[in-house]
Design an enzyme around this catalytic site. Sequence first.
Site, PDB file in Angstrom:
ATOM      1  N   ARG A  78       0.817  -1.218   0.000  1.00  0.00           N
ATOM      2  CA  ARG A  78       0.000   0.000   0.000  1.00  0.00           C
ATOM      3  C   ARG A  78       0.850   1.266   0.000  1.00  0.00           C
ATOM      4  NH1 ARG A  78      -3.067  -1.550   5.291  1.00  0.00           N
ATOM      5  NH2 ARG A  78      -0.851  -1.812   5.700  1.00  0.00           N
TER       6      ARG A  78
ATOM      7  N   LYS B  76       1.537 -19.440   6.568  1.00  0.00           N
ATOM      8  CA  LYS B  76       0.939 -19.762   7.857  1.00  0.00           C
ATOM      9  C   LYS B  76       1.038 -18.516   8.734  1.00  0.00           C
ATOM     10  CE  LYS B  76       4.428 -20.262  10.915  1.00  0.00           C
ATOM     11  NZ  LYS B  76       4.906 -20.302  12.150  1.00  0.00           N
TER      12      LYS B  76
ATOM     13  N   ASP C 206       3.904 -24.546   4.769  1.00  0.00           N
ATOM     14  CA  ASP C 206       4.519 -24.779   6.068  1.00  0.00           C
ATOM     15  C   ASP C 206       5.990 -24.948   5.709  1.00  0.00           C
ATOM     16  OD1 ASP C 206       5.761 -25.941   8.282  1.00  0.00           O
ATOM     17  OD2 ASP C 206       3.824 -26.631   9.028  1.00  0.00           O
ATOM     18  N   HIS C 207       6.798 -23.940   5.976  1.00  0.00           N
ATOM     19  CA  HIS C 207       8.124 -23.944   5.357  1.00  0.00           C
ATOM     20  C   HIS C 207       8.983 -25.118   5.844  1.00  0.00           C
ATOM     21  CE1 HIS C 207       9.169 -21.523   8.942  1.00  0.00           C
ATOM     22  NE2 HIS C 207      10.300 -22.183   8.858  1.00  0.00           N
TER      23      HIS C 207
ATOM     24  N   LYS D 254      12.129 -28.141   3.851  1.00  0.00           N
ATOM     25  CA  LYS D 254      13.492 -28.467   4.287  1.00  0.00           C
ATOM     26  C   LYS D 254      13.901 -29.847   3.782  1.00  0.00           C
ATOM     27  CE  LYS D 254      13.259 -25.744   8.533  1.00  0.00           C
ATOM     28  NZ  LYS D 254      14.226 -24.708   8.216  1.00  0.00           N
TER      29      LYS D 254
ATOM     30  N   GLU E   9      14.197 -22.942  20.009  1.00  0.00           N
ATOM     31  CA  GLU E   9      14.849 -21.737  19.501  1.00  0.00           C
ATOM     32  C   GLU E   9      15.539 -21.044  20.662  1.00  0.00           C
ATOM     33  OE1 GLU E   9      12.314 -19.144  17.022  1.00  0.00           O
ATOM     34  OE2 GLU E   9      10.887 -20.788  17.176  1.00  0.00           O
TER      35      GLU E   9
ATOM     36  N   HIS F  82       4.106 -26.822  12.280  1.00  0.00           N
ATOM     37  CA  HIS F  82       5.372 -27.534  12.056  1.00  0.00           C
ATOM     38  C   HIS F  82       5.400 -28.888  12.770  1.00  0.00           C
ATOM     39  CE1 HIS F  82       6.501 -23.764  10.460  1.00  0.00           C
ATOM     40  NE2 HIS F  82       6.942 -23.211  11.559  1.00  0.00           N
TER      41      HIS F  82
ATOM     42  N   LYS G 288      10.764 -20.929  22.973  1.00  0.00           N
ATOM     43  CA  LYS G 288      11.700 -19.843  22.687  1.00  0.00           C
ATOM     44  C   LYS G 288      12.613 -19.684  23.890  1.00  0.00           C
ATOM     45  CE  LYS G 288       9.160 -17.298  19.250  1.00  0.00           C
ATOM     46  NZ  LYS G 288      10.105 -17.542  18.158  1.00  0.00           N
TER      47      LYS G 288
ATOM     48  N   LYS H  53      19.447 -23.440  19.505  1.00  0.00           N
ATOM     49  CA  LYS H  53      18.473 -23.722  18.451  1.00  0.00           C
ATOM     50  C   LYS H  53      18.656 -25.165  17.970  1.00  0.00           C
ATOM     51  CE  LYS H  53      17.697 -22.238  13.661  1.00  0.00           C
ATOM     52  NZ  LYS H  53      16.522 -21.467  13.398  1.00  0.00           N
TER      53      LYS H  53
HETATM   54  N1  LIG Z   1       8.616 -12.456   8.521  1.00  0.00           N
HETATM   55  C1  LIG Z   1       8.781 -13.766   8.477  1.00  0.00           C
HETATM   56  O1  LIG Z   1       9.899 -14.278   8.539  1.00  0.00           O
HETATM   57  C2  LIG Z   1       7.575 -14.673   8.334  1.00  0.00           C
HETATM   58  C3  LIG Z   1       7.760 -16.050   8.519  1.00  0.00           C
HETATM   59  C4  LIG Z   1       6.666 -16.907   8.343  1.00  0.00           C
HETATM   60  C5  LIG Z   1       5.448 -16.383   7.993  1.00  0.00           C
HETATM   61  N2  LIG Z   1       5.279 -15.033   7.828  1.00  0.00           N
HETATM   62  C6  LIG Z   1       3.960 -14.549   7.414  1.00  0.00           C
HETATM   63  O2  LIG Z   1       4.131 -13.738   6.249  1.00  0.00           O
HETATM   64  C7  LIG Z   1       3.182 -12.692   6.228  1.00  0.00           C
HETATM   65  C8  LIG Z   1       3.901 -11.364   6.143  1.00  0.00           C
HETATM   66  O3  LIG Z   1       4.707 -11.191   7.295  1.00  0.00           O
HETATM   67  P1  LIG Z   1       5.830 -10.087   7.394  1.00  0.00           P
HETATM   68  O4  LIG Z   1       6.629 -10.423   8.589  1.00  0.00           O
HETATM   69  O5  LIG Z   1       6.539  -9.917   6.103  1.00  0.00           O
HETATM   70  O6  LIG Z   1       4.953  -8.778   7.686  1.00  0.00           O
HETATM   71  P2  LIG Z   1       5.398  -7.258   7.543  1.00  0.00           P
HETATM   72  O7  LIG Z   1       6.863  -7.106   7.678  1.00  0.00           O
HETATM   73  O8  LIG Z   1       4.498  -6.490   8.445  1.00  0.00           O
HETATM   74  O9  LIG Z   1       5.046  -6.888   6.031  1.00  0.00           O
HETATM   75  C9  LIG Z   1       3.736  -6.889   5.548  1.00  0.00           C
HETATM   76  C10 LIG Z   1       3.742  -6.472   4.089  1.00  0.00           C
HETATM   77  O10 LIG Z   1       2.405  -6.476   3.634  1.00  0.00           O
HETATM   78  C11 LIG Z   1       2.015  -5.150   3.233  1.00  0.00           C
HETATM   79  N3  LIG Z   1       0.626  -5.038   3.681  1.00  0.00           N
HETATM   80  C12 LIG Z   1       0.179  -4.955   4.950  1.00  0.00           C
HETATM   81  N4  LIG Z   1      -1.176  -4.923   4.967  1.00  0.00           N
HETATM   82  C13 LIG Z   1      -1.569  -5.022   3.668  1.00  0.00           C
HETATM   83  C14 LIG Z   1      -2.834  -5.038   3.027  1.00  0.00           C
HETATM   84  N5  LIG Z   1      -3.968  -4.943   3.732  1.00  0.00           N
HETATM   85  N6  LIG Z   1      -2.873  -5.159   1.679  1.00  0.00           N
HETATM   86  C15 LIG Z   1      -1.725  -5.255   0.971  1.00  0.00           C
HETATM   87  N7  LIG Z   1      -0.490  -5.210   1.517  1.00  0.00           N
HETATM   88  C16 LIG Z   1      -0.427  -5.107   2.853  1.00  0.00           C
HETATM   89  C17 LIG Z   1       3.001  -4.230   3.914  1.00  0.00           C
HETATM   90  O11 LIG Z   1       3.198  -3.022   3.228  1.00  0.00           O
HETATM   91  P3  LIG Z   1       2.143  -1.797   3.376  1.00  0.00           P
HETATM   92  O12 LIG Z   1       1.882  -1.651   4.830  1.00  0.00           O
HETATM   93  O13 LIG Z   1       2.872  -0.673   2.740  1.00  0.00           O
HETATM   94  O14 LIG Z   1       0.945  -2.219   2.618  1.00  0.00           O
HETATM   95  C18 LIG Z   1       4.261  -5.078   3.812  1.00  0.00           C
HETATM   96  O15 LIG Z   1       4.783  -5.031   2.500  1.00  0.00           O
HETATM   97  C19 LIG Z   1       2.351 -12.868   7.488  1.00  0.00           C
HETATM   98  O16 LIG Z   1       1.218 -13.632   7.162  1.00  0.00           O
HETATM   99  C20 LIG Z   1       3.264 -13.655   8.403  1.00  0.00           C
HETATM  100  O17 LIG Z   1       2.535 -14.397   9.342  1.00  0.00           O
HETATM  101  C21 LIG Z   1       6.315 -14.184   7.994  1.00  0.00           C
END
Ligand SMILES: NC(=O)c1ccc[n+]([C@@H]2O[C@H](COP(=O)([O-])OP(=O)(O)OC[C@H]3O[C@@H](n4cnc5c(N)ncnc54)[C@H](OP(=O)(O)O)[C@@H]3O)[C@@H](O)[C@H]2O)c1
Length: 473
Positions: free
Chosen positions: A51, A142, A171-172, A176, A210, A234, A330, A335
């Site tokens: 956005r 997830k 489920d990453h 693996k 972890e 997991h 955690k 880990k």
């Molecule tokens: N981070 C990890 O390592 C990790 C690992 C496993 C799973 N996940 C999953 O991956 C997903 C993303 O996590 P994240 O850690 O990357 O979150 P994040 O850092 O908060 O990033 C979210 C992204 O989505 C965009 N966004 C937020 N609300 C939105 C909406 N309503 N419409 C379109 N874009 C939107 C944000 O940009 P704007 O706010 O500019 O729109 C940003 O690009 C989640 O479901 C999380 O559970 C993440």
Amino acid sequence: MPDSRPSTPAQDIVIIGGTGSLARLKLFPALYDLAVDDMLPAKGKIVGAARTPMSEDAYRELARQSVTLYARNGYDEEAWQRIAARLTFVTLDDAGYDNLRRALTQPARLVYLAIPPSAFGTAVRALSKNGLIEGTRLLIEKPFGRDLPSAKKLDKELRDELDESQIFRIDHYLGKETVQNILVFRFGNSLFERVWNRDAIDHIEITVAESEGIGGRGSFYEEVGALRDVVQNHLLQILSILTMEPPSSFDAESIRDEKEKLLRAVQPLDKMRVVRGQYTRGRIDGHAVKGYLDEAAVPDDSDIETFVAARVEIDNWRWAGVPIYLRTGKRMPYKATEIEIGFRDVPRSYFGGSYPHDMEPNSLRLAIQPEEEISFSLLAKVPGPSISVKPVTMSFSYEASFSAEPAEAYERLILDAMLGDPTLFVRSDSVMRAWEIVQPVLDDPPPLLDYRAGTWGPKEADKLIAPDEWHLR
Ligand SMILES: NC(=O)c1ccc[n+]([C@@H]2O[C@H](COP(=O)([O-])OP(=O)(O)OC[C@H]3O[C@@H](n4cnc5c(N)ncnc54)[C@H](OP(=O)(O)O)[C@@H]3O)[C@@H](O)[C@H]2O)c1
């Protein structure tokens, strides 16, 4: 990567949430590593969308930085240019999805929802409204829902627009190599399948530990906790691969059928056999670390668990009566994701050991991460004039046996989704069953106990497994 793979068909790759932490830490590095291995689609754009507006140049720089920092293969300008030349950014303002459609170049596309789960439904409806369902394979992160009712609701929202064959639930852990190797270990070797049952196996333990805390992700973790974050997905996924029946063939649906059938036999969690914990301040690797309640964005009265240990049983002919211990936490001492299979003892022992653990029954250890190895412990005679025994270990290490560095889970999963292979993705029925298994404890959790950071969790977790002992302790 296996080189027998077909080449990746032409398609666009869309990352909704393309500026977030998942995109930066995992997705761009994975795409880059695929580019290095020449596994990107023959043709197609890579479109990031979010956005908050961003210039194309700024977006390319964000992606380049993430590749430099996190890619498995070192940075190479020529390989990077293969990504950069395809990369574009779309702002998801009012005209966002219309602009997204215009940015696409191919009839087929992979759409990765890297956005908060609360936004999944809206994004899918917007794709539908803009004619972007046909030709889409949707990768979805997830957690899939936060309990059984919300998972059902999300599933309906997706299935109103998409066919199950278009939905790739990640489920990453399934990406693996070491988790996939469980299948090869079990079904590629005639020796183990014969003893893979209640006659030979005394108990099974799976630990996902972890040493990290929750970092700056307090508000995220407050919505989740260890049960939702690790046990529901997991741990139950690893368990199903480890204990399912041999599939009728090795195609995706036969494997997923067996996993689902196995989960149907897993008894829902009983709160009397679950220990929940929350870390307090302590020391890890010689450094003082905060307690959970001192972390940013965590309320003083938080009831969220950072540790879960559970005893479960699988109510089928193969596993009846074999206790299965699942544990995650955690701020554990280090880990490690490991499976320990404890075999039954000999019916009568003839040999004495020099200390109690010398007489431990055989055990098999499958180390998933960070060590990637399999080791089997057996008793051997200590050299000398008398018969005295000691456990010794036979082991196989990935690093020592294979020179190639294994691909990261996200590389494998993105590639499989682009090829349309759902084997390593979680089917709707398995997700729902996994929620059914944990739901009783979400509804009526046992008390939350403290454990010091840098320890293996509350002492009650040791009582749960007694008279056995946790392998990692
Ligand atoms: N981070 C990890 O390592 C990790 C690992 C496993 C799973 N996940 C999953 O991956 C997903 C993303 O996590 P994240 O850690 O990357 O979150 P994040 O850092 O908060 O990033 C979210 C992204 O989505 C965009 N966004 C937020 N609300 C939105 C909406 N309503 N419409 C379109 N874009 C939107 C944000 O940009 P704007 O706010 O500019 O729109 C940003 O690009 C989640 O479901 C999380 O559970 C993440």
